[in-house]
Motif scaffolding. Structure first.
Motif, PDB file in Angstrom:
ATOM      1  N   SER A   1       0.797  -1.230   0.000  1.00  0.00           N
ATOM      2  CA  SER A   1       0.000   0.000   0.000  1.00  0.00           C
ATOM      3  C   SER A   1       0.830   1.281   0.000  1.00  0.00           C
ATOM      4  N   ILE A   2       2.155   1.158   0.007  1.00  0.00           N
ATOM      5  CA  ILE A   2       2.973   2.370   0.122  1.00  0.00           C
ATOM      6  C   ILE A   2       4.427   2.070  -0.241  1.00  0.00           C
ATOM      7  N   GLU A   3       5.158   3.104  -0.671  1.00  0.00           N
ATOM      8  CA  GLU A   3       6.595   2.968  -0.879  1.00  0.00           C
ATOM      9  C   GLU A   3       7.318   3.593   0.307  1.00  0.00           C
ATOM     10  N   VAL A   4       8.257   2.854   0.855  1.00  0.00           N
ATOM     11  CA  VAL A   4       9.003   3.306   2.029  1.00  0.00           C
ATOM     12  C   VAL A   4      10.463   3.497   1.657  1.00  0.00           C
ATOM     13  N   ALA A   5      11.005   4.662   2.000  1.00  0.00           N
ATOM     14  CA  ALA A   5      12.406   4.979   1.723  1.00  0.00           C
ATOM     15  C   ALA A   5      13.254   4.684   2.955  1.00  0.00           C
ATOM     16  N   ALA A   6      14.553   4.482   2.732  1.00  0.00           N
ATOM     17  CA  ALA A   6      15.455   4.199   3.851  1.00  0.00           C
ATOM     18  C   ALA A   6      16.873   4.601   3.502  1.00  0.00           C
ATOM     19  N   LYS A   7      17.657   4.890   4.545  1.00  0.00           N
ATOM     20  CA  LYS A   7      19.101   5.065   4.440  1.00  0.00           C
ATOM     21  C   LYS A   7      19.753   3.820   5.020  1.00  0.00           C
TER      22      LYS A   7
ATOM     23  N   LEU B   1       7.798  13.256  13.216  1.00  0.00           N
ATOM     24  CA  LEU B   1       8.131  14.380  12.342  1.00  0.00           C
ATOM     25  C   LEU B   1       9.610  14.434  11.968  1.00  0.00           C
ATOM     26  N   ASP B   2      10.396  13.417  12.353  1.00  0.00           N
ATOM     27  CA  ASP B   2      11.803  13.336  11.957  1.00  0.00           C
ATOM     28  C   ASP B   2      11.922  12.406  10.750  1.00  0.00           C
ATOM     29  N   ASN B   3      13.089  11.869  10.509  1.00  0.00           N
ATOM     30  CA  ASN B   3      13.292  10.976   9.371  1.00  0.00           C
ATOM     31  C   ASN B   3      14.572  10.169   9.586  1.00  0.00           C
ATOM     32  N   ALA B   4      14.952   9.383   8.593  1.00  0.00           N
ATOM     33  CA  ALA B   4      16.081   8.460   8.740  1.00  0.00           C
ATOM     34  C   ALA B   4      17.404   9.157   9.022  1.00  0.00           C
TER      35      ALA B   4
ATOM     36  N   PRO C   1       6.195   5.794   7.127  1.00  0.00           N
ATOM     37  CA  PRO C   1       5.158   6.384   6.289  1.00  0.00           C
ATOM     38  C   PRO C   1       4.764   7.789   6.749  1.00  0.00           C
ATOM     39  N   GLY C   2       4.652   8.686   5.777  1.00  0.00           N
ATOM     40  CA  GLY C   2       4.307  10.067   6.079  1.00  0.00           C
ATOM     41  C   GLY C   2       5.488  10.958   6.381  1.00  0.00           C
ATOM     42  N   HIS C   3       6.686  10.376   6.509  1.00  0.00           N
ATOM     43  CA  HIS C   3       7.892  11.110   6.874  1.00  0.00           C
ATOM     44  C   HIS C   3       8.940  11.031   5.763  1.00  0.00           C
ATOM     45  N   GLY C   4       9.842  12.011   5.756  1.00  0.00           N
ATOM     46  CA  GLY C   4      10.992  11.961   4.860  1.00  0.00           C
ATOM     47  C   GLY C   4      10.604  11.711   3.419  1.00  0.00           C
ATOM     48  N   LEU C   5      11.271  10.749   2.788  1.00  0.00           N
ATOM     49  CA  LEU C   5      11.063  10.460   1.376  1.00  0.00           C
ATOM     50  C   LEU C   5      10.028   9.363   1.137  1.00  0.00           C
TER      51      LEU C   5
ATOM     52  N   THR D   1       6.561  16.144   4.851  1.00  0.00           N
ATOM     53  CA  THR D   1       5.782  15.438   5.865  1.00  0.00           C
ATOM     54  C   THR D   1       4.282  15.513   5.597  1.00  0.00           C
ATOM     55  N   ASP D   2       3.587  14.401   5.798  1.00  0.00           N
ATOM     56  CA  ASP D   2       2.139  14.368   5.641  1.00  0.00           C
ATOM     57  C   ASP D   2       1.493  15.197   6.748  1.00  0.00           C
ATOM     58  N   PRO D   3       0.670  16.207   6.398  1.00  0.00           N
ATOM     59  CA  PRO D   3       0.017  17.029   7.428  1.00  0.00           C
ATOM     60  C   PRO D   3      -0.831  16.221   8.397  1.00  0.00           C
ATOM     61  N   GLN D   4      -1.278  15.028   7.983  1.00  0.00           N
ATOM     62  CA  GLN D   4      -2.085  14.198   8.877  1.00  0.00           C
ATOM     63  C   GLN D   4      -1.342  13.804  10.157  1.00  0.00           C
ATOM     64  N   LEU D   5      -0.011  13.817  10.079  1.00  0.00           N
ATOM     65  CA  LEU D   5       0.765  13.443  11.254  1.00  0.00           C
ATOM     66  C   LEU D   5       0.609  14.447  12.394  1.00  0.00           C
TER      67      LEU D   5
END
Length: 287
Positions: free
Chosen positions: A14-20, A37-40, A61-65, A201-205
């Protein structure tokens, strides 16, 4: 560990997730989970000092890339389920966790719920979710529904430069954050917009939680953890503002607790070397 990281993408149902990613695939498999509200990039300072570790730090999901979920899609348990989907896509049967703040809470949920899959968890200034009594459920749900309707009418702010966005991140956060730490997180959290910059960032967060764990449920999660768990507590961090949670720490015999001077993002600030040393030693004990 090698200082350089590389980017990966996970295409989930249901979603693409990015990672470092840091380290080599033959190292200890570790999933990194950032705070709200942070990211990797939250692990940029400590990841290079974790020897023998293959760290896959997610943009939740909803954060970063990473992609965004449909309306009403964010919860701690949904994020935990996403972690398991990522792990399944990599073919990992067992893995360790490295979590900060919200990421630490998600790590606790996973450690308690699927212990056969968790080698251990290193937590940075986070353990238990904010709770509400069961009687507060209708009012909490009402706040969520009302705010959900208002979100569609709001526009994201546009900043003339990343530096202005960094200042906004510092001033708008609930916990003190140095400019250097904020800059690290903001770089991955911005995208071009109307000749300036706005948040990915997704405003829903920003919405209130629709449901919260009760205090009894939150304690039950931590008490159910049986895998090795290391918790770094910041002197000026989240526990200093939640005395009820801080008072509970000593009753949890399943935690290795390390107390350090610093704020909530101490792993991105002056205490980063100390945090890295503690977590590196912990992961070596798992390996």
């Amino acid at each position: 560990m090698e200082h350089a990281s590389h980017e990966v993408r996970f295409t989930l149902p249901s979603i693409e997730v990015a990672a470092k990613v840091w380290g080599k695939p033959d190292g200890l498999p570790v999933i990194g989970l950032h705070g709200w509200l942070d990211n990797a990039a939250t692990f940029d300072l400590i990841a290079p000092d974790l020897d023998g570790v293959y760290l896959v730090a997610l943009d939740l999901p909803g954060h970063g890339l990473s992609g965004h979920l449909p309306a009403g899609g964010y919860s701690l348990w949904q994020q935990a389920a996403t972690v398991l989907q990522v792990v399944e896509s990599m073919g990992w049967d067992r893995f360790a966790l490295l979590g900060h703040s919200m990421g630490a809470i998600i790590s606790s949920i996973l450690s308690a719920s699927v212990p056969d899959r968790i080698l251990g968890a290193a937590l940075i200034d986070g353990l238990m979710p904010i709770t509400s009594n069961a009687d507060d459920t209708p009012a909490q749900m009402a706040r969520f529904l009302e705010a959900s309707l208002a979100t569609s009418k709001k526009r994201k702010p546009v900043y003339v430069s990343p530096e202005k966005a960094t200042t906004a991140r510092i001033l708008g956060g609930s916990m003190p954050l140095s400019r250097a730490a904020a800059s690290c997180l903001v770089e991955r959290g911005l995208m071009p917009e109307q000749g300036g910059w706005t948040w990915r960032t997704d405003p829903q967060l920003m919405l209130p939680s629709a449901l919260r764990f009760t205090p009894k449920q939150a304690v039950a999660i931590v008490e159910a953890i049986r895998t090795p768990t290391c918790l770094v507590v910041a002197s000026e961090g989240i526990f200093s503002r939640r005395p009820e949670a801080s008072a509970l720490l000593e009753q949890f015999q399943n935690l290795q607790i390390h107390r350090l001077e610093g704020g909530h993002h101490l792993h991105l600030e002056q205490a980063a070397p100390e945090v890295a040393t503690i977590i590196d030693s912990f992961f070596k004990s798992l390996a």
